[in-house]
Design a protein around this motif. Structure first.
Motif, PDB file in Angstrom:
ATOM      1  N   LEU A  55      -9.409   2.232  -5.145  1.00 30.24           N
ATOM      2  CA  LEU A  55     -10.760   2.552  -4.679  1.00 30.24           C
ATOM      3  C   LEU A  55     -10.716   3.397  -3.414  1.00 30.24           C
ATOM      4  O   LEU A  55     -11.465   4.375  -3.270  1.00 30.24           O
ATOM      5  N   LEU A  56      -9.809   3.047  -2.506  1.00 30.56           N
ATOM      6  CA  LEU A  56      -9.716   3.773  -1.248  1.00 30.56           C
ATOM      7  C   LEU A  56      -9.221   5.200  -1.445  1.00 30.56           C
ATOM      8  O   LEU A  56      -9.545   6.082  -0.648  1.00 30.56           O
ATOM      9  N   LEU A  72      -2.335  -9.093   4.438  1.00 32.96           N
ATOM     10  CA  LEU A  72      -2.871  -8.099   3.513  1.00 32.96           C
ATOM     11  C   LEU A  72      -3.106  -6.760   4.197  1.00 32.96           C
ATOM     12  O   LEU A  72      -2.958  -5.706   3.572  1.00 32.96           O
ATOM     13  N   SER A  73      -3.473  -6.770   5.465  1.00 33.89           N
ATOM     14  CA  SER A  73      -3.635  -5.508   6.201  1.00 33.89           C
ATOM     15  C   SER A  73      -2.309  -4.771   6.286  1.00 33.89           C
ATOM     16  O   SER A  73      -2.249  -3.551   6.093  1.00 33.89           O
ATOM     17  N   GLU A  74      -1.250  -5.500   6.573  1.00 34.02           N
ATOM     18  CA  GLU A  74       0.069  -4.875   6.644  1.00 34.02           C
ATOM     19  C   GLU A  74       0.482  -4.319   5.279  1.00 34.02           C
ATOM     20  O   GLU A  74       1.012  -3.196   5.184  1.00 34.02           O
ATOM     21  N   ALA A  75       0.226  -5.077   4.231  1.00 30.64           N
ATOM     22  CA  ALA A  75       0.614  -4.638   2.888  1.00 30.64           C
ATOM     23  C   ALA A  75      -0.196  -3.418   2.454  1.00 30.64           C
ATOM     24  O   ALA A  75       0.336  -2.476   1.850  1.00 30.64           O
ATOM     25  N   LEU A  76      -1.497  -3.418   2.756  1.00 28.57           N
ATOM     26  CA  LEU A  76      -2.344  -2.279   2.388  1.00 28.57           C
ATOM     27  C   LEU A  76      -1.937  -1.036   3.165  1.00 28.57           C
ATOM     28  O   LEU A  76      -1.853   0.067   2.598  1.00 28.57           O
ATOM     29  N   ALA A  77      -1.699  -1.180   4.451  1.00 27.16           N
ATOM     30  CA  ALA A  77      -1.298  -0.032   5.276  1.00 27.16           C
ATOM     31  C   ALA A  77       0.015   0.561   4.781  1.00 27.16           C
ATOM     32  O   ALA A  77       0.195   1.783   4.781  1.00 27.16           O
ATOM     33  N   ARG A 104       1.073   0.665   1.743  1.00 28.20           N
ATOM     34  CA  ARG A 104       0.781   1.461   0.553  1.00 28.20           C
ATOM     35  C   ARG A 104       0.093   2.775   0.916  1.00 28.20           C
ATOM     36  O   ARG A 104       0.410   3.832   0.362  1.00 28.20           O
ATOM     37  N   MET A 105      -0.834   2.716   1.838  1.00 30.69           N
ATOM     38  CA  MET A 105      -1.607   3.906   2.196  1.00 30.69           C
ATOM     39  C   MET A 105      -0.787   4.916   2.989  1.00 30.69           C
ATOM     40  O   MET A 105      -1.109   6.110   2.999  1.00 30.69           O
ATOM     41  N   THR A 112      -3.106   9.573   8.142  1.00 30.19           N
ATOM     42  CA  THR A 112      -2.200   8.783   8.964  1.00 30.19           C
ATOM     43  C   THR A 112      -2.804   7.387   9.095  1.00 30.19           C
ATOM     44  O   THR A 112      -4.027   7.237   9.174  1.00 30.19           O
ATOM     45  N   VAL A 113      -1.955   6.384   9.102  1.00 30.74           N
ATOM     46  CA  VAL A 113      -2.428   5.004   9.041  1.00 30.74           C
ATOM     47  C   VAL A 113      -1.826   4.187  10.176  1.00 30.74           C
ATOM     48  O   VAL A 113      -0.631   4.281  10.462  1.00 30.74           O
ATOM     49  N   LYS A 114      -2.673   3.401  10.837  1.00 27.01           N
ATOM     50  CA  LYS A 114      -2.185   2.431  11.815  1.00 27.01           C
ATOM     51  C   LYS A 114      -2.863   1.091  11.556  1.00 27.01           C
ATOM     52  O   LYS A 114      -3.944   1.022  10.956  1.00 27.01           O
ATOM     53  N   VAL A 115      -2.226   0.021  12.015  1.00 23.04           N
ATOM     54  CA  VAL A 115      -2.739  -1.326  11.808  1.00 23.04           C
ATOM     55  C   VAL A 115      -3.081  -1.945  13.156  1.00 23.04           C
ATOM     56  O   VAL A 115      -2.298  -1.851  14.111  1.00 23.04           O
ATOM     57  N   VAL A 116      -4.238  -2.587  13.220  1.00 26.86           N
ATOM     58  CA  VAL A 116      -4.652  -3.303  14.422  1.00 26.86           C
ATOM     59  C   VAL A 116      -5.054  -4.719  14.010  1.00 26.86           C
ATOM     60  O   VAL A 116      -5.836  -4.911  13.066  1.00 26.86           O
TER      61      VAL A 116
END
Length: 296
Positions: free
Chosen positions: A238-239, A270-275, A277-278, A285-289
């Motif tokens: 979806l994203l 799940l945030s770590e896993a999604l990031a 993949r993305m 560019t992707v970062k996690v907070v």
């Protein structure tokens, strides 16, 4: 994008944005700001060289200067032409972007906003447009890029400017994947919010309670639950559609919030896993907070 156009060692790029009133200068200026350019609007021509020199001395703090000019500056064409030649002689090689549109389109745009043309005076709107077009003819002839915005949407104009003045990094969508706990409130800056409280909570597993979603045991527990992998697969797909649409619309920042009860276990894993993949996607560019990871 062309090579850097400053003197050797300065790392400074210079652009001059001008054109007909109503042709899209404000949109161009906002777009260049988003691309990382330091934009100065309607600076007197005699101060442009000084501004560029100060930027070049800023030790890398300013590497791209875009000056937006229009006919509100007196002695516009003569002074600006001299400034461009002066910058060129100093080695900055300024690029000139000229925006224009047909008379019919410009008349329609001015009538929509119910404003008079800056060169209209006591005459008709079309008279002001004609006078400005004649005044800017010499500058148009010197332009490196001429964009006719008559048939362009705002997003199409942004895309053309990004192609001409952007870099691979500046045109990427910057994605923040934000984990949070619902008991601490929804993130106010989230574009999309996903609730993952449908998964079992590791909090109720004594040996996992004091760990977080960053720990392997918790991550394996969460991702091993029924529905976790399906959720990641489908949400990621979806994203991809959403991200592509955002890029077409010129949106360069996207915050994805993933929430669980306390923001410590499920949402973090799940945030770590999604990031992860993305991060393999082109154009972003992707970062996690982890907003609430340190809370009790």
């Amino acid at each position: 994008m062309s090579e850097q156009n400053g003197p050797a060692g300065s790392g400074m790029e210079v652009a001059v944005v001008s054109g007909l009133s109503g042709a899209g200068r404000s949109t161009a200026a906002k777009c260049m700001e988003d691309l990382g350019w330091f934009v100065v609007d309607n600076l007197p021509p005699e101060l442009i060289s000084t501004m560029v020199e100060l930027g070049a001395q800023a030790r890398g703090a300013i590497t791209k200067v875009a000056v937006v000019m229009d006919v509100r500056s007196r002695a516009f064409t003569d002074d600006l032409s001299s400034v461009i030649k002066d910058l060129d002689a100093r080695g900055y090689k300024p690029r000139v972007l000229f925006l224009e549109a047909t008379d019919a389109v410009l008349v329609s745009r001015f009538e929509q906003v119910k404003r008079s043309h800056p060169m209209q005076g006591d005459g008709r709107l079309i008279d002001g447009i004609g006078a400005e077009r004649a005044l800017l003819t010499p500058l148009r002839e010197e332009a490196d890029l001429i964009l006719d915005t008559s048939a362009l949407s705002v997003h199409q104009l942004r895309a053309k400017i990004e192609d001409a003045f952007g870099t691979e990094t500046s045109t990427q969508t910057k994605v923040t994947v934000l984990s949070f706990g619902y008991k601490y409130g929804l993130p106010m800056d989230a574009d999309l919010v996903m609730d993952v409280r449908f998964l079992p909570n590791p909090f109720w597993i004594p040996e996992l309670r004091d760990q977080t979603g960053l720990d392997g045991e918790v991550s394996n527990y969460v991702l091993g639950q029924e529905g976790a992998t399906d959720f990641l697969d489908r949400y990621h797909e979806l994203l991809r559609l959403v991200g592509a649409g955002y890029r077409r619309e010129g949106k360069r920042y996207l915050t994805l919030a993933i929430g669980c009860t306390g923001g410590k276990h499920r949402s973090v894993a799940l945030s770590e896993a999604l990031a992860a993949r993305m991060s393999d996607e082109d154009g972003m560019t992707v970062k996690v907070v982890h907003r609430d990871l340190g809370r009790e």
